[in-house]
Motif scaffolding. Structure first.
Motif: not given
Length: 184
Positions: A97, A101, A105, A148
């Protein structure tokens, strides 16, 4: 028959009926007593068998208790192994995760920087303005970037320069047309 009459001659029929009734009564009493003792013996036997069964189960209790403890230990071991496995998977999921992310981002930062370079460029956007729709799209993307975990120069450099751009409402067709015509 005569012999019977001589033998019983002194006795009356009433006496014979009484004797027969007494014999029938004794026979019926015998049957009742026999049934009572027979039932009692059966009941006692069943009771003894139940007692033996209970005693056997009581004697088995230590073994069952030991088996129960062994099973409980196996369950505890299995639960601990499952917990360890779940923790490993949780860490892997968190890592995946975080990587996802981070990628998202980075993509958002790249798109925000492209938009920043385009809209703040005097050559490509000489009016230093943007449409209301373009501003909404940029600020939505900027909010996703912040969600994010994005920060840094985007807040100190890009955000203030983008806020300085003039926002042209979409209902002002002539200004929108002029803006689009001035861009390269």
């Amino acid at each position: 028959m005569e012999y019977l009459i001589k033998l019983l001659g002194d006795y009356s029929i009433g006496w014979a009926i009484t004797l027969i009734a007494a014999l029938v009564f004794l026979w019926l009493c015998y049957r009742k007593v026999e049934k009572y003792f027979s039932d009692k013996a059966i009941h006692e036997k069943e009771k003894n068998e139940q007692f033996k069964e209970v005693m056997n189960q009581v004697n088995m209790y230590p073994k069952w208790h030991e088996q129960s403890i062994e099973i409980q230990q196996q369950f505890n071991k299995s639960i601990a192994e499952l917990k360890d496995g779940m923790e490993r998977h949780q860490k892997q999921l968190e890592k995946i995760e975080e990587e996802s992310t981070s990628r998202e981002r980075s993509k958002l930062r790249d798109r925000l920087l492209q938009s920043h370079r385009y809209f703040t460029s005097a050559e490509k956007n000489p009016l230093r303005a943007w449409s209301e729709m373009e501003a909404d799209a940029f600020w939505s993307m900027f909010e996703e970037y912040e969600n994010a975990g994005g920060n840094g120069h985007m807040h100190s450099c890009v955000q203030p320069e983008m806020r300085a751009l003039e926002v042209i409402p979409m209902h002002e067709d002539t200004k929108i047309a002029e803006l689009m015509g001035s861009r390269k």
